[in-house]
Design an enzyme around this catalytic site. Structure first.
Site, mmCIF file in Angstrom:
data_model
loop_
_atom_site.group_PDB
_atom_site.id
_atom_site.type_symbol
_atom_site.label_atom_id
_atom_site.label_comp_id
_atom_site.label_asym_id
_atom_site.label_seq_id
_atom_site.Cartn_x
_atom_site.Cartn_y
_atom_site.Cartn_z
ATOM 1 N N ALA A 127 1.056 -1.081 -0.157
ATOM 2 C CA ALA A 127 0.050 -0.055 0.080
ATOM 3 C C ALA A 127 0.740 1.382 0.108
ATOM 4 O O ALA A 127 2.083 1.258 0.469
ATOM 5 C CB ALA A 127 -1.131 -0.079 1.183
ATOM 6 N N ALA A 129 0.536 5.321 1.220
ATOM 7 C CA ALA A 129 -0.520 6.149 1.782
ATOM 8 C C ALA A 129 0.167 7.723 1.819
ATOM 9 O O ALA A 129 1.198 7.791 0.850
ATOM 10 C CB ALA A 129 -0.361 5.641 3.192
ATOM 11 N N GLN A 133 4.900 4.356 2.195
ATOM 12 C CA GLN A 133 4.593 3.283 1.661
ATOM 13 C C GLN A 133 4.904 1.948 2.345
ATOM 14 O O GLN A 133 5.909 2.067 2.909
ATOM 15 C CB GLN A 133 4.751 3.311 0.000
ATOM 16 C CG GLN A 133 6.143 3.030 -0.411
ATOM 17 C CD GLN A 133 6.105 3.091 -1.920
ATOM 18 O OE1 GLN A 133 5.359 4.256 -2.633
ATOM 19 N NE2 GLN A 133 7.051 2.377 -2.614
ATOM 20 N N VAL A 134 4.372 0.778 1.875
ATOM 21 C CA VAL A 134 4.523 -0.276 2.893
ATOM 22 C C VAL A 134 4.871 -1.398 1.832
ATOM 23 O O VAL A 134 4.279 -1.763 1.034
ATOM 24 C CB VAL A 134 3.557 -0.804 3.554
ATOM 25 C CG1 VAL A 134 3.900 -2.108 4.368
ATOM 26 C CG2 VAL A 134 3.295 0.325 4.709
ATOM 27 N N LYS A 148 7.866 -0.140 6.425
ATOM 28 C CA LYS A 148 7.110 1.139 6.257
ATOM 29 C C LYS A 148 8.360 2.421 5.956
ATOM 30 O O LYS A 148 9.170 2.265 6.876
ATOM 31 C CB LYS A 148 6.221 1.306 7.287
ATOM 32 C CG LYS A 148 5.489 2.711 7.134
ATOM 33 C CD LYS A 148 4.683 2.944 8.611
ATOM 34 C CE LYS A 148 3.735 4.382 8.312
ATOM 35 N NZ LYS A 148 2.998 4.466 9.397
ATOM 36 N N ASP A 289 -6.413 8.261 14.975
ATOM 37 C CA ASP A 289 -6.730 8.014 13.539
ATOM 38 C C ASP A 289 -7.412 6.437 13.032
ATOM 39 O O ASP A 289 -6.715 6.063 12.458
ATOM 40 C CB ASP A 289 -5.257 8.321 12.722
ATOM 41 C CG ASP A 289 -5.549 8.789 11.473
ATOM 42 O OD1 ASP A 289 -6.697 9.024 10.887
ATOM 43 O OD2 ASP A 289 -4.592 8.375 10.536
#
Length: 626
Positions: A127, A129, A133-134, A148, A289
């Site tokens: 993913a 974000a 990113q991961v 990450k 969050d």
């Protein structure tokens, strides 16, 4: 990032904001002259085109704007459906950063070449974000991990975006005073930069994991406050790199996979809610969050929630924790006095004294989510409530209709409570997002702070969450554990005031025998021959309000004047001013209407006392006799 780039980003943000603002203003005037059917169609098209404009700019600018879009995409109770559907794309993944940039950051931060760090490293990210990113990888010792990696230059972008967001919010508050979100953006400006240090996130993750793994007993009834969630183990961290244990899971918005694995969505959301209630009320340290992208669901039964991303966390003081618990429980009990006390303790200041309206608004945050068949009625009820509150405010402050729209009843809002409210909204949005999959029907009703609420929820999912029941044991554990009510043998339980007579001394002895387990709080005052013989106060103001009852404490009471009037009439008879056998009409001629001319003084006293007794019985039957 040079000055040219900074100025360009700011120009793009404000240009779009002005464009969207004037578009809505123009449509607002246009729809005044069309039918309701056409009006809804026009608004739907307006929402969709502006949602796409917003999405396009958010993807282009990335940074903070993507995070804001992710948050808004969960607010199905605030935004029109087109915005939810369009911005939901930000929950999936953004365009990935180049592999060369990712590897360069890893090697610079960890001080070794990639081949010495990992046995395998997936080129394609799991993913991407707003901040990082991961990638999936395998360490040299065989452990499967996720890596990450913070985007290059993102720190400068985020800090600049916060300035732009602050300026934008200030402009909105100036143009539309009823939409003043300055306290929210101020809190975000304070907390968001912490997400840019992954060492901070690693420590947060360890802390939350340790807190949630503790075995605790919560609630007044000894209800367990243990939670059943998974949190990945931290392997290694630097400022820009975070390596965690890999956990295989299903994303919350992947409805097909959730159905395939037989995941109980109601239990899933309840367990996540319990985890957050524990973080807030027990630990005073919580993830601020909780959007759907920060959760997975384990593929193995019993399909536990997997909690991710603890970059934005909030630590609150013991006093704020207790104030939030009191606010929650006062809403559950309908205790307006305790609610206003909680507001004062948390630093929330109001410009107007309206306890009933404050209770209604605060209770909105803890209301249960609704199913498809109930949603439209829920919208109608909320809209009617808003109109009642606006009318009451208008009458209280003597404002006209235009002035009441621009009047902000909140004078000061504590920053600590803002993240708490955001978490509650995101949790509600998450339960709605599970209900909203494949739904299309939408009823749009102008509703002030709650402008748009979804009406067409998916009948097949029907996720109804009763937040009061889930969170209550945790709030009670915090508040009841902090109350310092004296034991039944402690004379301090009775307010320290002079003893006026022997009968008052006997009364206080009786109160000590009965104790605080039988009496929550009371006031007793008695006169004899014009002198005070009893003036005793004891106990606390409420179940969740530990302040002591004092002789001058005020209580909301019902229908008490009849008893006072009856007592005064008895006194007048004792003084020879009246006689029981007299007809009331002889003393008060206007009373003798509607066939009341034969009622005597004694009969009237009996009626008043019977009515008072009936009222007392109704109250004691309806409420806790304490």
């Amino acid at each position: 990032m040079g000055w040219g780039t900074l100025i360009t980003r700011r120009l793009k943000v404000f240009s779009l904001a002005l464009f969207v603002y004037f578009d809505y203003k123009a449509v607002q005037k246009r729809v005044q002259w069309v039918s309701t059917v056409k009006k809804n169609a026009i608004w739907a098209k307006t929402h969709e085109r502006n949602a796409r404009r917003v999405l396009k700019l958010m993807i282009e600018l990335e940074g903070l704007w993507v995070k804001m879009g992710q948050y808004l995409s969960t607010r199905a109770d605030v935004l029109p459906e087109p915005y939810i559907e369009v911005l939901k794309q930000l929950q999936d993944s953004l365009p990935p950063r180049p592999l060369e940039e990712v590897c360069g950051t890893i090697e610079k931060e960890l001080g070794k070449p990639m081949r010495q760090l990992f046995a395998t490293f997936d080129v394609d990210p799991l993913a991407t974000a707003s901040i990082a990113q991961v990638h999936r990888a395998t360490l040299e010792d065989g452990r499967e991990v996720v890596v990450k990696v913070q985007h290059d230059g993102i720190k400068e972008i985020i800090l600049e975006d916060l300035k732009n967001a602050k300026s934008l919010i200030e402009w909105i508050a100036w143009a539309e005073p009823q939409y003043d979100f300055n306290p929210m953006i101020d809190e975000w400006c304070k907390e968001a930069p912490k997400e840019l240090d992954f060492n901070h996130e690693a420590e947060n993750t360890r802390t939350v994991s340790k807190n949630l793994s503790r075995k605790t007993e919560g609630g007044s009834g000894g209800v367990s406050s243990d939670v059943d969630v998974l949190i990945p183990e931290i392997i290694q961290s630097t400022e820009k790199i975070l390596i965690l244990e890999y956990m295989d899971g299903i994303r919350l918005h992947d409805n097909d996979s959730l159905e395939e694995y037989g995941v109980d969505k109601k239990r899933l959301v309840e367990e996540i809610t319990r985890a957050y209630a524990h973080q807030i009320y027990i630990d005073g340290f919580f993830n601020g969050d909780p959007h759907p992208g920060n959760f997975l669901v384990s593929k193995e039964p019993p399909h536990k929630p997997i909690l991710l991303d603890f970059g934005l966390t909030k630590r609150i003081s013991q006093s704020m924790k207790q104030a939030l618990a009191k606010m929650f429980l006062s809403c559950a009990e309908g205790d307006q006095v305790a609610l206003l006390s909680a507001f004062a303790e948390m630093g929330l200041k109001l410009r107007v004294d309206m306890p009933q309206q404050s209770m209604e608004i605060a209770s909105i945050f803890f209301r249960q989510s609704t199913t498809a068949t109930e949603a439209k009625e829920n919208i109608k009820a909320l809209n009617e409530q808003r109109e009642r509150n606006a009318k009451a405010l208008q009458e209280k402050m003597k404002l006209n209709k235009k002035e009441v729209k621009h009047f902000n009843p909140v004078d000061a809002f504590p920053g600590d409570a803002i993240i708490f409210m955001r978490v509650l909204n995101l949790l509600r949005g998450m339960s709605l997002s599970l209900e909203l999959v494949h739904s299309s029907d939408m009823t749009i009703i102008s509703h002030g702070c709650f402008s748009f609420i979804p009406a067409g929820l998916s009948a097949s999912l029907n996720v109804r969450i009763v937040y009061l029941d889930i969170m209550r044991p945790f709030a009670e554990s915090t508040l009841l554990g902090s109350l310092t009510r004296g034991p039944s043998t402690n004379s301090e339980w009775i307010y320290d005031s002079p003893v006026n007579s022997e009968v008052e001394s006997k009364l206080r002895s009786l109160l000590l025998e009965m104790g605080s387990d039988k009496i929550l709080g009371l006031q007793v005052c008695a006169y004899k021959d014009g002198k005070v013989i009893i003036d005793t106060a004891a106990g606390t103001l409420g179940k969740y309000d530990p302040r002591p009852v004092q002789p001058d404490s005020l209580f909301p009471v019902f229908s008490v004047t009849k008893g006072i009037t009856a007592g005064m009439v008895h006194w007048l008879v004792d003084q020879g001013k009246l006689k029981y056998e007299e007809t009331v009409a002889d003393i008060w001629p206007k009373f003798g209407t509607n066939k009341k001319e034969l009622i005597k003084v004694q009969k009237l006293i009996s009626l008043m006392l019977c009515n008072e007794t009936r009222c007392f019985r109704i109250l004691t039957d309806s409420f806790d006799t304490s």
